[in-house]
Design an enzyme around this catalytic site. Structure first.
Site, PDB file in Angstrom:
ATOM      1  NE  ARG A  59      -2.338  -1.606   3.391  1.00 50.21           N
ATOM      2  CZ  ARG A  59      -2.169  -2.876   3.740  1.00 50.21           C
ATOM      3  NH1 ARG A  59      -2.625  -3.843   2.987  1.00 50.21           N
ATOM      4  NH2 ARG A  59      -1.548  -3.181   4.857  1.00 50.21           N
ATOM      5  CD  GLU A  96       3.270  -8.572  18.029  1.00 54.09           C
ATOM      6  OE1 GLU A  96       2.726  -8.118  17.010  1.00 54.09           O
ATOM      7  OE2 GLU A  96       2.696  -8.678  19.124  1.00 54.09           O
TER       8      GLU A  96
HETATM    9  P1  AMP Z   1       4.620  -2.316  11.489  1.00 52.60           P
HETATM   10  O1  AMP Z   1       5.901  -2.815  10.907  1.00 52.60           O
HETATM   11  O2  AMP Z   1       4.208  -3.048  12.711  1.00 52.60           O
HETATM   12  O3  AMP Z   1       4.646  -0.800  11.713  1.00 52.60           O
HETATM   13  O4  AMP Z   1       3.468  -2.632  10.461  1.00 52.60           O
HETATM   14  C1  AMP Z   1       3.315  -1.818   9.402  1.00 52.60           C
HETATM   15  C2  AMP Z   1       2.908  -2.583   8.173  1.00 52.60           C
HETATM   16  O5  AMP Z   1       1.888  -3.546   8.404  1.00 52.60           O
HETATM   17  C3  AMP Z   1       2.368  -1.587   7.195  1.00 52.60           C
HETATM   18  O6  AMP Z   1       2.903  -1.898   5.934  1.00 52.60           O
HETATM   19  C4  AMP Z   1       0.868  -1.760   7.272  1.00 52.60           C
HETATM   20  O7  AMP Z   1       0.349  -1.812   5.975  1.00 52.60           O
HETATM   21  C5  AMP Z   1       0.629  -3.084   7.968  1.00 52.60           C
HETATM   22  N1  AMP Z   1      -0.222  -2.973   9.166  1.00 52.60           N
HETATM   23  C6  AMP Z   1       0.130  -3.279  10.430  1.00 52.60           C
HETATM   24  N2  AMP Z   1      -0.868  -3.124  11.283  1.00 52.60           N
HETATM   25  C7  AMP Z   1      -1.913  -2.686  10.566  1.00 52.60           C
HETATM   26  C8  AMP Z   1      -3.263  -2.327  10.880  1.00 52.60           C
HETATM   27  N3  AMP Z   1      -3.753  -2.399  12.125  1.00 52.60           N
HETATM   28  N4  AMP Z   1      -4.064  -1.902   9.878  1.00 52.60           N
HETATM   29  C9  AMP Z   1      -3.576  -1.815   8.618  1.00 52.60           C
HETATM   30  N5  AMP Z   1      -2.326  -2.156   8.267  1.00 52.60           N
HETATM   31  C10 AMP Z   1      -1.503  -2.588   9.214  1.00 52.60           C
END
Ligand code: AMP
Length: 172
Positions: A59, A96
């Site tokens: 995205r 995670e």
């Molecule tokens: P992070 O690495 O944990 O910051 O996760 C970010 C990535 O996972 C991004 O590319 C988001 O598209 C996706 N993502 C993680 N959590 C969500 C959420 N609650 N809603 C939508 N996309 C998420």
């Protein structure tokens, strides 16, 4: 909150139980909503001297490419492993649960190029942080990072240790 945020859709328990997924597709599907969302992401960088926008699969491609056009610069993709055809640089990073890898074309950005790194949602911040490290390994300069939505309750910003600003168009 600006009107385009009304188009964001919360989907409970996707892709697994306990996750509240922020679905941006209704924003993208609405001409005004998309335009205002991209304008909000572009606002902090309009006067910046910028060479490219880097977007993270998948995205981050949609928003990053629109943002690059809005700011009048090129777009560079950071992709999941095995997708980019030419010589790549890669970076493994911790999730995670488990590990993942991101790749960028080794010749995508000239040394010293000034870039912003874009994704749709900031959750734990791990993905964006890894993309920033990869871009810096390549010799480009990350002058900032941006997301459409920051999940503030996950407090990624508290551990965000990069000097460049992190801009979120909306925080929940
Ligand atoms: P992070 O690495 O944990 O910051 O996760 C970010 C990535 O996972 C991004 O590319 C988001 O598209 C996706 N993502 C993680 N959590 C969500 C959420 N609650 N809603 C939508 N996309 C998420």
């Amino acid at each position: 909150m600006p009107a385009w945020t009304d188009l964001l859709r919360d989907i409970a328990d996707f892709p697994k139980p306990g996750i509240l997924f922020k679905d941006i597709t209704p924003v993208l599907a609405d001409a005004n909503g998309f335009a205002h969302a991209v304008a909000a992401m572009a606002a902090p960088w309009r006067d910046a001297s910028l060479d490219a926008v880097v977007g993270v699969e998948a995205r981050g491609f949609i928003l990053g490419a629109a943002l690059a056009r809005e700011l009048g610069v090129g777009f560079v993709p950071v992709r999941k492993p095995g997708k980019l055809p030419a010589h790549t640089l890669s970076l493994d990073y911790g999730l995670e649960y488990g590990r993942d890898r991101l790749e960028i074309h080794a010749d995508a950005l000239p040394t010293g190029a000034r870039v912003i790194v874009i994704d749709d949602v900031l959750a734990t911040g791990g993905t964006l942080k890894a993309a920033v490290q990869l871009v810096e390994q390549q010799g480009a300069i990350v002058i900032g990072t941006g997301v459409l939505v920051e999940l503030g309750f996950l407090a990624a910003r508290a551990t965000w240790d990069h000097a460049a600003p992190l801009h979120a168009a909306a925080i929940y």
